[in-house]
Design a protein around this motif. Structure first.
Motif, PDB file in Angstrom:
ATOM      1  N   ASN B 203       0.782  -1.222   0.000  1.00  0.00           N
ATOM      2  CA  ASN B 203       0.000   0.000   0.000  1.00  0.00           C
ATOM      3  C   ASN B 203       0.825   1.289   0.000  1.00  0.00           C
ATOM      4  O   ASN B 203       0.549   2.209   0.751  1.00  0.00           O
ATOM      5  N   GLY B 204       1.857   1.303  -0.805  1.00  0.00           N
ATOM      6  CA  GLY B 204       2.625   2.527  -0.955  1.00  0.00           C
ATOM      7  C   GLY B 204       3.764   2.719   0.029  1.00  0.00           C
ATOM      8  O   GLY B 204       4.452   3.735  -0.013  1.00  0.00           O
ATOM      9  N   PHE B 207       7.026   3.360  -1.672  1.00  0.00           N
ATOM     10  CA  PHE B 207       7.141   4.705  -2.233  1.00  0.00           C
ATOM     11  C   PHE B 207       7.453   5.715  -1.133  1.00  0.00           C
ATOM     12  O   PHE B 207       8.256   6.630  -1.320  1.00  0.00           O
ATOM     13  N   ILE B 208       6.800   5.509   0.025  1.00  0.00           N
ATOM     14  CA  ILE B 208       7.084   6.404   1.142  1.00  0.00           C
ATOM     15  C   ILE B 208       8.547   6.275   1.541  1.00  0.00           C
ATOM     16  O   ILE B 208       9.225   7.273   1.806  1.00  0.00           O
ATOM     17  N   PRO B 250     -13.492  11.952   8.653  1.00  0.00           N
ATOM     18  CA  PRO B 250     -13.536  10.870   7.675  1.00  0.00           C
ATOM     19  C   PRO B 250     -12.298   9.964   7.743  1.00  0.00           C
ATOM     20  O   PRO B 250     -11.175  10.446   7.936  1.00  0.00           O
ATOM     21  N   ALA B 251     -12.519   8.677   7.590  1.00  0.00           N
ATOM     22  CA  ALA B 251     -11.430   7.702   7.649  1.00  0.00           C
ATOM     23  C   ALA B 251     -10.363   7.996   6.599  1.00  0.00           C
ATOM     24  O   ALA B 251      -9.176   7.792   6.826  1.00  0.00           O
ATOM     25  N   GLU B 252     -10.824   8.524   5.465  1.00  0.00           N
ATOM     26  CA  GLU B 252      -9.874   8.773   4.370  1.00  0.00           C
ATOM     27  C   GLU B 252      -8.785   9.746   4.792  1.00  0.00           C
ATOM     28  O   GLU B 252      -7.648   9.643   4.357  1.00  0.00           O
ATOM     29  N   ILE B 255      -6.167   7.766   6.553  1.00  0.00           N
ATOM     30  CA  ILE B 255      -5.404   6.887   5.666  1.00  0.00           C
ATOM     31  C   ILE B 255      -4.418   7.716   4.848  1.00  0.00           C
ATOM     32  O   ILE B 255      -3.307   7.288   4.566  1.00  0.00           O
ATOM     33  N   ALA B 256      -4.824   8.927   4.498  1.00  0.00           N
ATOM     34  CA  ALA B 256      -3.952   9.776   3.683  1.00  0.00           C
ATOM     35  C   ALA B 256      -2.851  10.428   4.520  1.00  0.00           C
ATOM     36  O   ALA B 256      -1.883  10.954   3.978  1.00  0.00           O
ATOM     37  N   TYR B 259       0.961   9.871   3.894  1.00  0.00           N
ATOM     38  CA  TYR B 259       1.389  10.450   2.609  1.00  0.00           C
ATOM     39  C   TYR B 259       1.489  11.965   2.710  1.00  0.00           C
ATOM     40  O   TYR B 259       2.418  12.583   2.202  1.00  0.00           O
ATOM     41  N   VAL B 260       0.493  12.555   3.390  1.00  0.00           N
ATOM     42  CA  VAL B 260       0.498  14.009   3.543  1.00  0.00           C
ATOM     43  C   VAL B 260       1.698  14.433   4.389  1.00  0.00           C
ATOM     44  O   VAL B 260       2.398  15.390   4.043  1.00  0.00           O
ATOM     45  N   ALA B 262       4.540  12.847   4.744  1.00  0.00           N
ATOM     46  CA  ALA B 262       5.758  12.684   3.936  1.00  0.00           C
ATOM     47  C   ALA B 262       5.916  13.851   2.958  1.00  0.00           C
ATOM     48  O   ALA B 262       6.998  14.427   2.814  1.00  0.00           O
ATOM     49  N   LEU B 263       4.811  14.221   2.307  1.00  0.00           N
ATOM     50  CA  LEU B 263       4.869  15.290   1.314  1.00  0.00           C
ATOM     51  C   LEU B 263       5.163  16.645   1.974  1.00  0.00           C
ATOM     52  O   LEU B 263       6.013  17.408   1.508  1.00  0.00           O
TER      53      LEU B 263
END
Lengths: 336, 287
Positions: B203-204, B207-208, B250-252, B255-256, B259-260, B262-263
């Motif tokens: 799941n990425g 990439f992370i 929200p669960a999303e 989950i994000a 990534y956020v 890291a960015l």
């Protein structure tokens, strides 16, 4: 021409080897693949409908890579196209269908271009590598989409389904028969390819992009505004990926849910690579993978095997292409 | 506290290995695929033998095999690193997906995988190895001759050659170590952290891990610290979801979050980080 034939033979060989490796019967499997992909109106329609988003995202990769920008973010840009399109659809319901259709298509281009612009902005102003930022932005876009279709963009009244409003048929892209999935979007993708070819190889802007891609340092020394040119290439790239989402939305799905993207943005990468990073080649490689999608869909329904096979074929095909390039180049060097 | 270590360890292992690779001039985009294949191999071997340790070993072997394949293309044949890495990712996705579905049916069943025992709550063999690896890698990279050669191969390969050393050999060695660590990281995900395997399991995370190398300024200690931050973000995600439920937030969003994070950190620290001079540039022997 000789190269294209070698490539085609190689692709067939890889397909056979992959089937062999997973213990699938070769004769019947190939027959089934062919039947699923090319059998009459239904088969061809399905193949060309799968090919359409592949051509758009493949073209998107081509233009960014020509500028030396490894855009891996086709998926996120595709999703942002969809999000913008669905938003316009929700706001503009009362507009005449034809106008709404055009507005949706334009907004998907804008959405994709804005999202890729975020990556190029990060690169130019903060030095974040395009490869890394676009990958991270893909994951963020997927979650954002999932949130939006569950909440703000969800069709009112429907409690069970997390998806946007379903578009009227009048807003959708025209289909040619009710038997096949083929829609006008396929011809739009051909036009887009033609336009991109003209732009890249017959215009000054395209020449600038190619020069920057060859050697950014030399371009800078020659007084070109490298950042601006890279930005332009990335924006066009994102716009094409966004349009891929728009065409899929208006051509096939008619509504957007969390599974909207189905990795079409991601598949643009092997399509562009096998195409030799050239707009013309994108039609060939797009059709190859489109036929595979269509064929394996049929195969997994009526026989054995699975759609995940395609990833193996894509991976091996790209590596094979890299090898082919290596030996082709070496021969050239020897001849000189 | 130790939970952070456990969640951060897979990313940290992969990222520290990748640091070595990038220092030698190779950007391995195929890290995600390598971890995915190792996670699958680790899960399958652990289930078959009912021995999680053999699962870890299998993961390392798969990691090394993928590194060899990668090295053959990007180091020996001097092909484009992003292209080859992408191919490896696609290949892994297809390989694990097809094998998984052939064996366990088409539905997304979660496999039950035997896990390696913990030494203390949140601490096990791999987390200990991870902590030891940080000073070890730092020492190797900055205090040994091999480390110096490795850095020079990533900074300015022609100089390495003119001092009589083989860039191709050094880069390959660095990639093999990185591959072994990525393999261990992948297998640890299935037999150490979650005790399961599902499709697209990594799941990425790979990439992370790549992003974290830049973020950690190509120094094992900082890369490790950055990985722990992302591990913490992931833990916080589970914790917040459990505490507040997904009704209010929200669960999303959760989950994000990794990534956020890291960015955002790349955005904040991005400027001023200098990457190895020859990172991502294929080295050709006769040019």
């Amino acid at each position: 021409m000789k190269r294209a034939i070698i490539l085609a033979a190689g692709l067939l060989l890889i397909l056979v080897l992959t089937l062999l490796a997973f213990g699938l019967p070769i004769g019947p499997s190939l027959q089934m693949l062919a039947k699923g992909a090319f059998d009459g109106e239904v088969g061809w329609g399905r193949t060309l409908a799968r090919t359409t988003p592949l051509i758009f995202t493949g073209l998107g990769m081509v233009v960014a890579w020509r500028a030396g920008m490894y855009n891996i973010g086709g998926e996120g840009q595709y999703i942002f196209g969809g999000i913008f399109g669905a938003t316009v659809a929700a706001v503009g319901q009362s507009l005449p269908p034809a106008l709404l259709m055009i507005l949706i298509l334009i907004s998907t281009v804008v959405g994709g271009a804005l999202y890729s612009s975020l990556a190029i902005w990060l690169y130019i102003s903060r030095g974040v590598q395009i490869v890394i930022s676009t990958i991270l932005l893909n994951f963020i876009a997927i979650q954002l989409l999932s949130f939006l279709v569950r909440g703000p963009l969800k069709a009112p009244g429907k409690f069970q389904l997390s998806q946007t409003l379903r578009l009227d048929d009048a807003v959708m892209l025209t289909r040619f028969s009710n038997k096949s999935d083929l829609h006008v979007g396929f011809f739009l993708s051909i036009l887009a390819g033609l336009a991109l070819w003209l732009y890249l190889f017959r215009s000054e802007g395209g020449l600038q992009i190619r020069i920057v891609g060859e050697n950014a340092r030399a371009a800078k020394a020659a007084g070109m505004n490298v950042a601006k040119i890279q930005w332009r290439a990335m924006a066009i790239s994102g716009g094409l990926c966004g349009l891929a989402g728009g065409v899929e939305y208006l051509g096939i799905s008619g509504a957007i849910d969390a599974g909207f993207a189905q990795q079409w943005g991601f598949y643009g990468i092997p399509v562009a690579l096998l195409a030799g990073i050239h707009p013309a080649g994108v039609f060939g490689s797009g059709l190859y993978f489109g036929a595979l999608f269509s064929g394996t869909q049929y195969m997994s329904r009526f026989g054995s095997g699975d759609q995940t096979l395609i990833f193996v074929i894509q991976g091996v095909a790209v590596l094979g292409h890299v090898l082919l390039n290596y030996y082709a180049k070496r021969k050239e060097v020897e001849r000189v | 506290m130790f939970e952070i270590l456990r969640y951060g360890a897979p990313v940290a292992l992969a990222a520290c290995g990748e640091t070595l690779g990038q220092r030698a001039g190779v950007l391995n985009i195929g890290l995600e695929g390598t971890m995915l294949s190792s996670a699958y191999a680790g899960a399958i071997v652990a289930i078959r033998t009912q021995n999680p340790w053999l699962g870890l070993v299998a993961g390392v072997i798969v990691g090394v095999v993928f590194a060899l394949l990668n090295a053959l293309f990007v180091v020996k044949l001097a092909s484009d690193q992003v292209v080859v890495g992408t191919a490896i990712n696609l290949f892994s996705l297809g390989l694990t997906g097809t094998l998984y579905r052939a064996e366990f049916g088409k539905s997304g069943t979660l496999l039950k995988v035997p896990m390696i025992p913990a030494l203390a709550p949140g601490i096990d063999f791999v987390t200990v190895a991870m902590i030891l690896a940080v000073p070890a890698l730092t020492f190797i990279l900055f205090k040994t001759k091999w480390g110096l050669l490795l850095r020079s191969a990533g900074e300015y390969p022609p100089a390495t050659v003119s001092s009589g050393f083989d860039v191709i050999k050094i880069r390959t060695q660095a990639m093999l170590v990185a591959g072994a660590m990525a393999g261990l990281a992948g297998a640890y995900l299935s037999v150490g952290v979650s005790g399961s395997f599902a499709e697209g399991f990594t799941n990425g995370k790979g990439f992370i891990a790549i992003a974290l190398v830049t973020f950690g300024r190509f120094r094992p200690i900082w890369v490790f610290a950055a990985s722990m931050l992302v591990g913490a973000a992931e833990l916080v995600q589970f914790w917040l979801q459990a505490k507040f439920g997904t009704a209010n937030v929200p669960a999303e969003f959760f989950i994000a979050l990794p990534y956020v994070v890291a960015l955002l950190v790349l955005v904040i620290l991005g400027k001023g980080t200098r990457s190895p001079g020859a990172l991502g540039i294929p080295f050709r022997r006769n040019s």
